[in-house]
Motif scaffolding. Structure first.
Motif, mmCIF file in Angstrom:
data_model
loop_
_atom_site.group_PDB
_atom_site.id
_atom_site.type_symbol
_atom_site.label_atom_id
_atom_site.label_comp_id
_atom_site.label_asym_id
_atom_site.label_seq_id
_atom_site.Cartn_x
_atom_site.Cartn_y
_atom_site.Cartn_z
ATOM 1 N N SER A 723 8.517 -26.478 -5.237
ATOM 2 C CA SER A 723 8.820 -26.942 -3.950
ATOM 3 C C SER A 723 10.350 -27.812 -4.468
ATOM 4 O O SER A 723 10.813 -28.292 -3.237
ATOM 5 C CB SER A 723 8.125 -28.036 -3.353
ATOM 6 N N TYR A 724 10.628 -28.089 -5.547
ATOM 7 C CA TYR A 724 11.676 -28.938 -5.610
ATOM 8 C C TYR A 724 12.946 -28.188 -6.742
ATOM 9 O O TYR A 724 13.771 -28.721 -6.961
ATOM 10 C CB TYR A 724 11.307 -30.166 -6.473
ATOM 11 N N LEU A 725 12.920 -26.779 -6.718
ATOM 12 C CA LEU A 725 13.731 -26.230 -7.486
ATOM 13 C C LEU A 725 15.177 -26.020 -6.734
ATOM 14 O O LEU A 725 15.036 -26.201 -5.386
ATOM 15 C CB LEU A 725 13.236 -24.812 -7.806
ATOM 16 N N SER A 726 16.043 -26.160 -7.492
ATOM 17 C CA SER A 726 17.560 -25.945 -6.883
ATOM 18 C C SER A 726 17.756 -24.378 -6.616
ATOM 19 O O SER A 726 17.158 -23.547 -7.002
ATOM 20 C CB SER A 726 18.598 -26.547 -7.694
ATOM 21 N N TYR A 727 18.948 -24.188 -5.986
ATOM 22 C CA TYR A 727 19.411 -22.885 -5.758
ATOM 23 C C TYR A 727 19.765 -22.146 -7.256
ATOM 24 O O TYR A 727 19.412 -21.006 -7.270
ATOM 25 C CB TYR A 727 20.576 -22.849 -4.852
ATOM 26 N N GLU A 728 20.266 -23.000 -7.972
ATOM 27 C CA GLU A 728 20.605 -22.382 -9.197
ATOM 28 C C GLU A 728 19.477 -22.105 -10.023
ATOM 29 O O GLU A 728 19.269 -20.980 -10.560
ATOM 30 C CB GLU A 728 21.577 -23.506 -10.013
ATOM 31 N N ALA A 729 18.428 -22.921 -9.780
ATOM 32 C CA ALA A 729 17.251 -22.709 -10.712
ATOM 33 C C ALA A 729 16.530 -21.421 -10.199
ATOM 34 O O ALA A 729 15.755 -20.666 -11.139
ATOM 35 C CB ALA A 729 16.154 -24.028 -10.531
ATOM 36 N N ILE A 730 16.464 -21.036 -8.990
ATOM 37 C CA ILE A 730 15.985 -19.836 -8.344
ATOM 38 C C ILE A 730 16.756 -18.810 -8.876
ATOM 39 O O ILE A 730 15.946 -17.829 -8.883
ATOM 40 C CB ILE A 730 15.882 -20.195 -6.745
ATOM 41 N N ALA A 731 18.005 -18.817 -8.563
ATOM 42 C CA ALA A 731 18.780 -17.702 -8.982
ATOM 43 C C ALA A 731 18.335 -17.384 -10.493
ATOM 44 O O ALA A 731 18.280 -16.139 -10.917
ATOM 45 C CB ALA A 731 20.263 -18.074 -8.914
ATOM 46 N N SER A 732 18.198 -18.234 -11.377
ATOM 47 C CA SER A 732 17.857 -17.960 -12.895
ATOM 48 C C SER A 732 16.722 -17.107 -13.123
ATOM 49 O O SER A 732 16.566 -16.417 -13.697
ATOM 50 C CB SER A 732 18.077 -19.196 -13.760
ATOM 51 N N LEU A 733 15.559 -17.684 -12.272
ATOM 52 C CA LEU A 733 14.173 -17.026 -12.209
ATOM 53 C C LEU A 733 14.307 -15.496 -11.602
ATOM 54 O O LEU A 733 13.712 -14.682 -11.887
ATOM 55 C CB LEU A 733 13.320 -17.739 -11.499
ATOM 56 N N VAL A 734 15.245 -15.276 -10.649
ATOM 57 C CA VAL A 734 15.419 -14.100 -9.918
ATOM 58 C C VAL A 734 15.866 -13.171 -11.021
ATOM 59 O O VAL A 734 15.487 -11.743 -10.903
ATOM 60 C CB VAL A 734 16.361 -14.172 -8.869
ATOM 61 N N ARG A 735 16.852 -13.732 -11.888
ATOM 62 C CA ARG A 735 17.490 -12.949 -12.986
ATOM 63 C C ARG A 735 16.522 -12.230 -13.953
ATOM 64 O O ARG A 735 16.343 -11.447 -14.719
ATOM 65 C CB ARG A 735 18.678 -13.480 -13.535
ATOM 66 N N ASN A 736 15.644 -13.488 -14.343
ATOM 67 C CA ASN A 736 14.486 -13.167 -15.378
ATOM 68 C C ASN A 736 13.454 -12.375 -14.986
ATOM 69 O O ASN A 736 12.928 -11.565 -15.794
ATOM 70 C CB ASN A 736 14.311 -14.597 -16.002
ATOM 71 N N VAL A 737 12.706 -12.884 -13.761
ATOM 72 C CA VAL A 737 11.668 -11.972 -13.460
ATOM 73 C C VAL A 737 11.699 -11.478 -11.973
ATOM 74 O O VAL A 737 11.146 -12.078 -11.332
ATOM 75 C CB VAL A 737 10.252 -13.039 -13.698
ATOM 76 N N PRO A 738 12.670 -10.498 -11.726
ATOM 77 C CA PRO A 738 12.904 -10.232 -10.428
ATOM 78 C C PRO A 738 11.660 -9.638 -9.732
ATOM 79 O O PRO A 738 11.431 -9.568 -8.604
ATOM 80 C CB PRO A 738 13.945 -9.062 -10.633
ATOM 81 N N THR A 739 10.806 -8.927 -10.413
ATOM 82 C CA THR A 739 9.331 -8.517 -9.694
ATOM 83 C C THR A 739 8.564 -9.300 -9.071
ATOM 84 O O THR A 739 7.780 -8.969 -8.105
ATOM 85 C CB THR A 739 8.540 -7.810 -10.843
ATOM 86 N N VAL A 740 8.930 -10.558 -9.501
ATOM 87 C CA VAL A 740 8.203 -11.978 -8.699
ATOM 88 C C VAL A 740 8.616 -11.986 -7.418
ATOM 89 O O VAL A 740 8.143 -12.602 -6.249
ATOM 90 C CB VAL A 740 7.994 -12.924 -9.525
ATOM 91 N N PHE A 741 10.097 -11.937 -7.297
ATOM 92 C CA PHE A 741 10.761 -12.296 -6.104
ATOM 93 C C PHE A 741 11.211 -11.245 -5.134
ATOM 94 O O PHE A 741 11.431 -11.373 -3.892
ATOM 95 C CB PHE A 741 12.125 -13.132 -6.460
ATOM 96 N N MET A 742 11.620 -10.173 -5.687
ATOM 97 C CA MET A 742 12.081 -8.847 -4.862
ATOM 98 C C MET A 742 10.902 -8.408 -4.118
ATOM 99 O O MET A 742 9.802 -8.596 -4.167
ATOM 100 C CB MET A 742 12.939 -8.049 -5.692
ATOM 101 N N ASP A 743 11.420 -7.263 -3.555
ATOM 102 C CA ASP A 743 10.333 -6.260 -2.833
ATOM 103 C C ASP A 743 9.555 -6.974 -1.795
ATOM 104 O O ASP A 743 8.347 -6.744 -1.662
ATOM 105 C CB ASP A 743 9.428 -5.477 -3.715
ATOM 106 N N ASN A 744 10.318 -7.917 -0.700
ATOM 107 C CA ASN A 744 9.503 -8.509 0.287
ATOM 108 C C ASN A 744 8.505 -9.581 -0.276
ATOM 109 O O ASN A 744 7.501 -9.956 0.408
ATOM 110 C CB ASN A 744 8.779 -7.505 1.147
ATOM 111 N N LYS A 745 8.643 -10.018 -1.298
ATOM 112 C CA LYS A 745 7.761 -11.061 -1.851
ATOM 113 C C LYS A 745 8.534 -12.646 -1.365
ATOM 114 O O LYS A 745 7.905 -13.288 -0.794
ATOM 115 C CB LYS A 745 7.524 -11.059 -3.162
#
Length: 808
Positions: A723-745
């Motif tokens: 709940s307190y992550l920044s845009y940049e932090a979320i971007a780094s997680l998307v690059r590292n573990v895309p399966t958690v964030f992509m495909d309508n998650k």
């Protein structure tokens, strides 16, 4: 008033003596120092008339209930100035009048009434002036009963005794009561003469008595089952009718879908409560059945009465900084108007408060409204609030908004089940302000048109017929979806016209008969048809064709003015067919002045200037408006660009400012965080470990700012840190573990279905770059030029499109 007391006589015998505790008449004059505003004084007087009408269910339908208020005119002198309140109720007998006035002195007010000449009557009349006359008569009586209360005379005589006069009346069929206050206080006299005060009185009484004043059909758009109908009482001030303030809500038939369920824009409230004994003298409710006397006033007149809570909760068609919230009524009068206390959750154990609405962008404007009748809940003597410490008030709040927070995530964090109260269901469905059908918010294909929707709301309250239903707002919602879909698909599909598949459809000729097979050696000669004269299209037909093939740009609707001319109503259409001027030459935009002073503008959306050069059709529409206004004003001195700039400023929904974009960016980030929380919670430790030290420190700093009592160590272990992550932090997680964030998650962008690494990397990079671009904009407070703002707006628009929509 007397009190018994034992005295010792000489010789030891006791005798009873009496002390006279009748208050000094000076008390009534002191009551006039209580700070009642002019409209409150008048409300106290008309309360008695409303009580009378509500207690007369058998009233003759041919004689509608009416109240007339007469105030001093601007030309009135102080000597003869009066305030009068007259009604055509049943009138009072001598004993009823005496009891009513005596009740005023004692402060009693019977069950089921607004006023009954209670303490408020004395405060109001003493506040207005020094002399009050009450005249009343019943149908069939041969006279009027008249009582004059002169504060100065009472004080001089030190007595509450007042004479009762009988005045002959010409028509025995007359009935009603008239209260006249004269010898007005100087400050009240000056205030009531001012037109602004009279306007305020009109508006306040129209709000406070909205339910009692509106007709017997329900509020527009509410369920037509009779339970929400008004009482149809008429109220006039100086012969001008007071118009009830009616909420501009979406129709009960409109709905949005949340978690697969349709949530209607209006929810009816009808909750029967446990019956209780009510005191017929002071109105106090007793929740225990073993009472013989009223615990409040000692009266034995107790009756078992029904208790209920009824009304509705709904969604307004526009956002406003103050004009939203829930109205709470007692016996038809609003005690609380636009109350917002139920939008804040309070932990009764720790005292923690959590403001839950509104926080979406614009986070200082709301649209949740309602009207709840709670006749059984006690109020203060000024009728400005309910007794919020009472059991009945707490019971009301608990039912309407529930015990825990309305936001599921906040409820879960604090150990509550998901809140399914009536207000929480409506809140979860309509808390967001994204344009389009998902939230019932008008838009222009790119952003919400809040200012335009608000302007339409003003027209609704002015009573303009075309704004009474919600059709105009709903069409703007659909227009946004249409425009957004066109941007997504790269253009609007034009359905084939009849005959496109044959020669007749393209040339206007009759279909040719089938050709006979040629004979051997015969040369085929094709027929040479004669070309018919094309029909002449009139100017009205031409503009009608533009409208038929166009969509209305609702964010450019409105009234504009320039060059000192009066207001002109403007309507703009973007067409899918080319537009021409009167000579037939193609144009990017054309305009015409319709009957009266209205202005219509038509922009060809597929013109090369928009298709190939990236110009916005709205800019050319504004230029066309400026050009027409300049011609109408016959002004060649003012520069065209100055006029265009002036017109542009009159459409505030078109603004692209740094603050507006930051608001949108914050809204997107809040949505992403809400979606990210559950997916991160499944592998919280791993996700936390993948963050850089800088991202961890930023998240901790944000958490300390927002929720200083949060157990941060526990939050890093159970995933609440999301709940307190920044845009940049979320971007780094998307690059590292895309399966958690992509495909309508969290994001709709596909990843797993691609097999090539290059395709997967492209999808991930697209989402991450959008997050990083917007994050850089948010974290950098420096000045941004026009191009930078335009780039950021596009990034936010694109990101907004790929964030998963909750509940769908």
């Amino acid at each position: 008033m007397t009190i018994g007391q034992y005295d010792e006589e000489p010789g030891g015998e006791a005798r009873i003596s009496e002390l006279d505790l009748t208050p000094s008449p000076r008390l009534l004059e002191v009551l006039g120092d209580i700070p009642y505003q002019p409209w409150q004084c008048l409300a106290e007087l008309v309360d008695n008339s409303f009580d009378e009408f509500q207690s007369d269910p058998d009233r003759d339908a041919t004689e509608p209930p009416t109240i007339h208020i007469t105030l001093p005119k601007a030309t009135s002198g102080s000597e003869d100035a009066q305030v009068c309140v007259a009604d055509n109720g049943r009138g009072m007998s001598e004993s009823t009048l005496e009891n009513a006035l005596r009740a005023g002195f004692s402060g009693n007010s019977r069950y089921g009434s607004l006023g009954l000449f209670g303490m408020g009557f004395n405060i109001a009349t003493a506040r207005l002036g020094n002399k009050t006359t009450v005249r009343t008569t019943r149908a069939g009586d041969e006279f009027w009963l008249a009582v004059e209360i002169d504060l100065r005379s009472l004080q001089h005589r030190e007595s509450f005794h007042v004479p009762l006069h009988r005045e002959a009346k010409d028509d025995p069929g007359l009935h009603g009561t008239k209260i006249t206050v004269s010898e007005l206080k100087s400050n009240m006299f000056e205030a009531l003469k001012r037109p602004k005060t009279v306007t305020t009185v009109h508006q306040q009484l129209g709000r406070v008595y909205s339910y009692l004043l509106r007709n017997r059909s329900p509020v527009p758009e509410l369920p037509d089952d009779g339970t929400l109908a008004g009482l149809g009482i008429s109220l006039y001030i100086n012969t001008k009718r007071v118009r009830p303030h009616i909420p501009s809500v979406w129709s009960a038939s409109r709905s949005v879908k949340r978690h697969g369920t349709d949530v209607n824009a209006v929810r009816e409230i009808d909750r029967k409560l446990t019956d209780a004994y009510a005191c017929m003298d002071c109105g106090y409710w007793h929740h225990h059945f073993d009472v013989a006397k009223c615990v409040e006033c000692g009266s034995e007149r107790l009756e078992l009465r029904q208790r209920k809570m009824h009304g509705w909760l709904g969604v307004q068609r526009y956002l406003d900084e103050s004009d939203y919230g829930i109205d709470f009524l007692r016996h038809g009068r609003k005690i609380l108007s636009g109350d917002k206390s139920l939008f804040t959750w309070i932990d009764l154990d720790s005292g923690e408060t959590l403001t839950e609405y509104p926080i979406e962008i614009p986070n200082n404007q709301g649209r949740l409204v309602g009207e709840i009748h709670i006749d059984h809940v006690p109020v203060n003597y000024q009728k400005t609030d309910f007794d919020r410490s009472s059991r009945d008030w707490h019971e009301t709040v608990r039912y309407l908004r529930g015990d825990g927070p309305m936001r599921p995530k906040k409820a879960k964090e604090r150990g509550f089940q998901e809140n399914e109260s009536p207000l929480a269901i409506l809140f979860k469905a309509f808390q967001e302000n994204d344009p389009g059908i998902r939230c019932l918010i008008p838009g222009n294909g790119t952003s919400a048109t809040h200012k335009l929707a608000h302007d339409w709301g003003n027209q609704f309250h002015r009573g303009l017929p075309e704004y009474q239903s919600d059709d105009k707002w709903y069409q703007a919602v659909l227009a946004h979806e249409e425009a957004k879909n066109r941007e997504t698909t790269g253009g609007e599909h034009t359905p084939p016209r009849p005959g496109d598949d044959d020669l007749s459809g393209r040339t206007g000729l009759d279909p040719l008969p089938p050709a006979e097979p040629p004979t051997s050696g015969e040369e085929i000669q094709p027929p040479v048809p004669s070309e018919p004269e094309p029909p002449t299209e009139t100017e009205d037909q031409r503009y009608a064709r533009y409208r038929q093939h166009g969509r209305r740009l609702h964010d450019l609707d409105g009234e504009i003015t320039a060059l000192g001319m009066g207001k002109r109503s403007v309507t703009v259409y973007e067409t899918t067919v080319s537009v021409t001027d009167a000579t037939g030459d193609p144009m990017p935009a054309v305009a015409r002045v319709t009957a009266g002073v209205d202005l219509e503008v038509y922009v060809y959306g597929d013109h090369e200037i928009f298709r190939e050069f990236g110009r916005d059709p709205r800019d050319y529409a504004i230029m066309e408006i400026a050009q027409v206004l300049r011609a109408l004003a016959r002004n060649t001195d003012t520069k065209f660009t100055v006029i265009a700039a002036d017109v542009t400023r009159q459409f505030p929904d078109q603004r692209t400012t740094s603050s507006a974009l930051r608001d949108r960016a914050e809204s997107c980030l809040r949505r992403i965080r809400d979606l990210t929380g559950p997916v991160i919670a499944t592998a919280a430790a791993e996700m936390w470990a993948r963050l850089s030290n800088e991202s961890k420190l930023q998240a901790e700093s944000e958490a300390a700012r927002v929720d200083p009592r949060l157990d941060w160590l526990a939050a890093t272990q159970d995933g609440r840190f999301a709940s307190y992550l920044s845009y940049e932090a979320i971007a780094s997680l998307v690059r590292n573990v895309p399966t958690v964030f992509m495909d309508n998650k969290v994001f709709t962008a596909a990843w797993a279905s691609w097999t090539a690494d290059e395709a997967r990397d492209r999808q991930v990079g697209h989402v991450a770059r959008l997050l990083e671009t917007i994050g850089g904009f948010v974290s950098d407070p420096s000045y941004k030029n026009r191009r930078e703002l335009a780039m950021t707006r596009l990034a936010i628009d694109t990101l907004d499109d790929i964030i998963v929509r909750t509940g769908e």
